[in-house]
Motif scaffolding. Sequence first.
Motif, PDB file in Angstrom:
ATOM      1  N   GLU A   8       0.830  -1.205   0.000  1.00 19.12           N
ATOM      2  CA  GLU A   8       0.000   0.000   0.000  1.00 19.12           C
ATOM      3  C   GLU A   8       0.866   1.258   0.000  1.00 19.12           C
ATOM      4  OE1 GLU A   8      -3.038   2.637  -0.159  1.00 19.12           O
ATOM      5  OE2 GLU A   8      -3.079   0.472  -0.558  1.00 19.12           O
ATOM      6  N   ASN A   9       1.979   1.239   0.732  1.00 20.73           N
ATOM      7  CA  ASN A   9       2.921   2.362   0.708  1.00 20.73           C
ATOM      8  C   ASN A   9       3.441   2.597  -0.698  1.00 20.73           C
ATOM      9  OD1 ASN A   9       4.510   1.461   3.891  1.00 20.73           O
ATOM     10  ND2 ASN A   9       2.665   2.661   3.483  1.00 20.73           N
ATOM     11  N   TRP A  10       3.763   1.525  -1.407  1.00 20.44           N
ATOM     12  CA  TRP A  10       4.239   1.658  -2.779  1.00 20.44           C
ATOM     13  C   TRP A  10       3.191   2.326  -3.667  1.00 20.44           C
ATOM     14  CZ3 TRP A  10       8.726   1.970  -4.776  1.00 20.44           C
ATOM     15  CH2 TRP A  10       9.806   1.256  -4.262  1.00 20.44           C
ATOM     16  N   ARG A  11       1.947   1.879  -3.533  1.00 25.15           N
ATOM     17  CA  ARG A  11       0.881   2.466  -4.362  1.00 25.15           C
ATOM     18  C   ARG A  11       0.754   3.966  -4.086  1.00 25.15           C
ATOM     19  NH1 ARG A  11      -1.433  -2.795  -4.018  1.00 25.15           N
ATOM     20  NH2 ARG A  11      -2.208  -2.457  -1.908  1.00 25.15           N
ATOM     21  N   ARG A  12       0.782   4.352  -2.799  1.00 27.48           N
ATOM     22  CA  ARG A  12       0.663   5.770  -2.454  1.00 27.48           C
ATOM     23  C   ARG A  12       1.849   6.570  -2.989  1.00 27.48           C
ATOM     24  NH1 ARG A  12      -1.381   6.090   3.854  1.00 27.48           N
ATOM     25  NH2 ARG A  12      -3.310   4.899   3.607  1.00 27.48           N
ATOM     26  N   SER A  13       3.046   6.007  -2.848  1.00 22.24           N
ATOM     27  CA  SER A  13       4.244   6.713  -3.292  1.00 22.24           C
ATOM     28  C   SER A  13       4.242   6.925  -4.799  1.00 22.24           C
ATOM     29  CB  SER A  13       5.488   5.918  -2.875  1.00 22.24           C
ATOM     30  OG  SER A  13       6.657   6.536  -3.335  1.00 22.24           O
ATOM     31  N   ILE A  14       3.840   5.899  -5.544  1.00 23.49           N
ATOM     32  CA  ILE A  14       3.801   6.012  -6.999  1.00 23.49           C
ATOM     33  C   ILE A  14       2.709   6.985  -7.434  1.00 23.49           C
ATOM     34  CG2 ILE A  14       3.319   4.716  -9.133  1.00 23.49           C
ATOM     35  CD1 ILE A  14       4.755   2.322  -7.804  1.00 23.49           C
ATOM     36  N   GLN A  15       1.579   6.976  -6.739  1.00 25.75           N
ATOM     37  CA  GLN A  15       0.515   7.940  -7.042  1.00 25.75           C
ATOM     38  C   GLN A  15       0.975   9.371  -6.758  1.00 25.75           C
ATOM     39  OE1 GLN A  15      -2.708   6.502  -4.612  1.00 25.75           O
ATOM     40  NE2 GLN A  15      -3.263   4.881  -6.048  1.00 25.75           N
ATOM     41  N   GLU A  16       1.762   9.544  -5.675  1.00 32.25           N
ATOM     42  CA  GLU A  16       2.272  10.876  -5.347  1.00 32.25           C
ATOM     43  C   GLU A  16       3.259  11.336  -6.414  1.00 32.25           C
ATOM     44  OE1 GLU A  16       2.793  14.316  -2.728  1.00 32.25           O
ATOM     45  OE2 GLU A  16       1.226  13.021  -3.519  1.00 32.25           O
ATOM     46  N   ALA A  17       4.101  10.416  -6.893  1.00 33.80           N
ATOM     47  CA  ALA A  17       5.026  10.770  -7.980  1.00 33.80           C
ATOM     48  C   ALA A  17       4.255  11.211  -9.218  1.00 33.80           C
ATOM     49  CB  ALA A  17       5.923   9.574  -8.302  1.00 33.80           C
ATOM     50  N   TYR A  18       3.194  10.497  -9.527  1.00 30.39           N
ATOM     51  CA  TYR A  18       2.360  10.832 -10.692  1.00 30.39           C
ATOM     52  C   TYR A  18       1.766  12.232 -10.531  1.00 30.39           C
ATOM     53  CZ  TYR A  18      -0.958  10.025 -14.512  1.00 30.39           C
ATOM     54  OH  TYR A  18      -1.669  10.114 -15.691  1.00 30.39           O
ATOM     55  N   ARG A  19       1.266  12.527  -9.333  1.00 30.39           N
ATOM     56  CA  ARG A  19       0.676  13.851  -9.075  1.00 30.39           C
ATOM     57  C   ARG A  19       1.699  14.965  -9.267  1.00 30.39           C
ATOM     58  NH1 ARG A  19       0.566  17.734  -5.301  1.00 30.39           N
ATOM     59  NH2 ARG A  19       1.965  16.653  -3.857  1.00 30.39           N
ATOM     60  N   LEU A  20       2.904  14.736  -8.793  1.00 34.06           N
ATOM     61  CA  LEU A  20       3.932  15.774  -8.809  1.00 34.06           C
ATOM     62  C   LEU A  20       4.487  16.053 -10.200  1.00 34.06           C
ATOM     63  CD1 LEU A  20       5.905  14.657  -5.634  1.00 34.06           C
ATOM     64  CD2 LEU A  20       4.576  16.766  -5.852  1.00 34.06           C
ATOM     65  N   LEU A  21       4.399  15.078 -11.096  1.00 36.00           N
ATOM     66  CA  LEU A  21       5.028  15.217 -12.409  1.00 36.00           C
ATOM     67  C   LEU A  21       4.220  16.095 -13.361  1.00 36.00           C
ATOM     68  CD1 LEU A  21       6.276  11.574 -13.018  1.00 36.00           C
ATOM     69  CD2 LEU A  21       7.726  13.621 -12.934  1.00 36.00           C
ATOM     70  N   LYS A  22       4.959  16.861 -14.157  1.00 35.23           N
ATOM     71  CA  LYS A  22       4.342  17.546 -15.284  1.00 35.23           C
ATOM     72  C   LYS A  22       3.935  16.502 -16.325  1.00 35.23           C
ATOM     73  CE  LYS A  22       7.593  21.436 -14.822  1.00 35.23           C
ATOM     74  NZ  LYS A  22       8.717  22.151 -15.489  1.00 35.23           N
ATOM     75  N   PRO A  23       2.959  16.786 -17.174  1.00 33.87           N
ATOM     76  CA  PRO A  23       2.663  15.877 -18.288  1.00 33.87           C
ATOM     77  C   PRO A  23       3.934  15.637 -19.109  1.00 33.87           C
ATOM     78  CG  PRO A  23       0.933  17.505 -18.072  1.00 33.87           C
ATOM     79  CD  PRO A  23       2.019  17.927 -17.124  1.00 33.87           C
ATOM     80  N   GLY A  24       4.227  14.373 -19.371  1.00 32.07           N
ATOM     81  CA  GLY A  24       5.439  14.026 -20.106  1.00 32.07           C
ATOM     82  C   GLY A  24       6.650  13.796 -19.219  1.00 32.07           C
ATOM     83  N   GLY A  25       6.513  14.062 -17.905  1.00 33.58           N
ATOM     84  CA  GLY A  25       7.623  13.872 -16.970  1.00 33.58           C
ATOM     85  C   GLY A  25       7.849  12.405 -16.646  1.00 33.58           C
ATOM     86  N   TRP A  26       9.025  12.110 -16.085  1.00 31.24           N
ATOM     87  CA  TRP A  26       9.446  10.734 -15.836  1.00 31.24           C
ATOM     88  C   TRP A  26       9.595  10.437 -14.349  1.00 31.24           C
ATOM     89  CZ3 TRP A  26      10.237   6.815 -19.367  1.00 31.24           C
ATOM     90  CH2 TRP A  26      10.238   7.184 -20.723  1.00 31.24           C
ATOM     91  N   PHE A  27       9.221   9.205 -13.979  1.00 33.88           N
ATOM     92  CA  PHE A  27       9.462   8.672 -12.637  1.00 33.88           C
ATOM     93  C   PHE A  27      10.482   7.546 -12.751  1.00 33.88           C
ATOM     94  CE2 PHE A  27       7.812   5.675  -9.165  1.00 33.88           C
ATOM     95  CZ  PHE A  27       8.553   6.290  -8.167  1.00 33.88           C
ATOM     96  N   GLU A  28      11.506   7.567 -11.891  1.00 32.83           N
ATOM     97  CA  GLU A  28      12.513   6.500 -11.879  1.00 32.83           C
ATOM     98  C   GLU A  28      12.653   5.940 -10.465  1.00 32.83           C
ATOM     99  OE1 GLU A  28      17.315   5.812 -12.575  1.00 32.83           O
ATOM    100  OE2 GLU A  28      16.192   7.110 -13.957  1.00 32.83           O
ATOM    101  N   SER A  29      12.535   4.617 -10.358  1.00 34.76           N
ATOM    102  CA  SER A  29      12.697   3.918  -9.088  1.00 34.76           C
ATOM    103  C   SER A  29      13.897   2.986  -9.187  1.00 34.76           C
ATOM    104  CB  SER A  29      11.431   3.112  -8.772  1.00 34.76           C
ATOM    105  OG  SER A  29      11.675   2.168  -7.742  1.00 34.76           O
TER     106      SER A  29
END
Length: 240
Positions: A93-114
């Motif tokens: 559940e922590n992972w899901r929240r963290s990934i959702q937060e990354a999605y929220r923070l990103l501009k359209p077209g931005g990248w998330f790296e784990s």
Amino acid sequence: MIMGGKNIHVPIPKDNGMVADLGCGPATWTMDMATELTSVNFVGVDISPIYPQAIHPRNCNFYKEDILNGISQPDKTFDVVYQRNVSIGFTAENWRRSIQEAYRLLKPGGWFESVESDVSVQEAGPFTNMCFENMRLSMAPRNIDPSIVRSLDRLMVSAGFVDVQVKEYCVPLGEWGGKMGQLWKQNVMSVLETVKPHLAKAGRITESQVSDMVQNMAKETQEYRSYQTIYVTLGRKPVS
């Protein structure tokens, strides 16, 4: 060294780019990147303020916040969100929240790296297997399953990311792997020493027995040519 000298795999806009490091810890990565890319702005966030609070590059700012409860940065602020070495503290559940937060923070077209290492050891000897089985057992009461790092791509897709990909790096554990193997072994041994009381409790053995087990593990990694895997999982927020 493990990743061929790369500090990051995704593109960062060189002029006035914005990068967030979620769970930055002591901020070694953040400051290395800020020193290298002086025209990019970096924001480090961690629940524990062990990051530098006085001396750091001018293009760095740090905040004591819990990423699992949402941080104070606005929506669509960052070109890149980066996260590393949080798997031993995160539930599914922590992972899901963290990934959702990354999605929220990103501009359209931005990248998330784990970037996460798998707790499992490949080509492991018997003492190595015992050490890491006890580590897995010690995490279970907190509902932490470290094997989830192998399926972060699916969690990213579920959160809405596209162009999701996984890069795997095999890291030698022990002197058989040269300088890299020696350094990785030192890292692993330091972790095991830190969590010794938890391993003893999980395995229902004494800390002295854990020490013996770890010492035997240190000897057998050379014979078995043991290694671990680091997973770099990337995903892009859709443009529209």
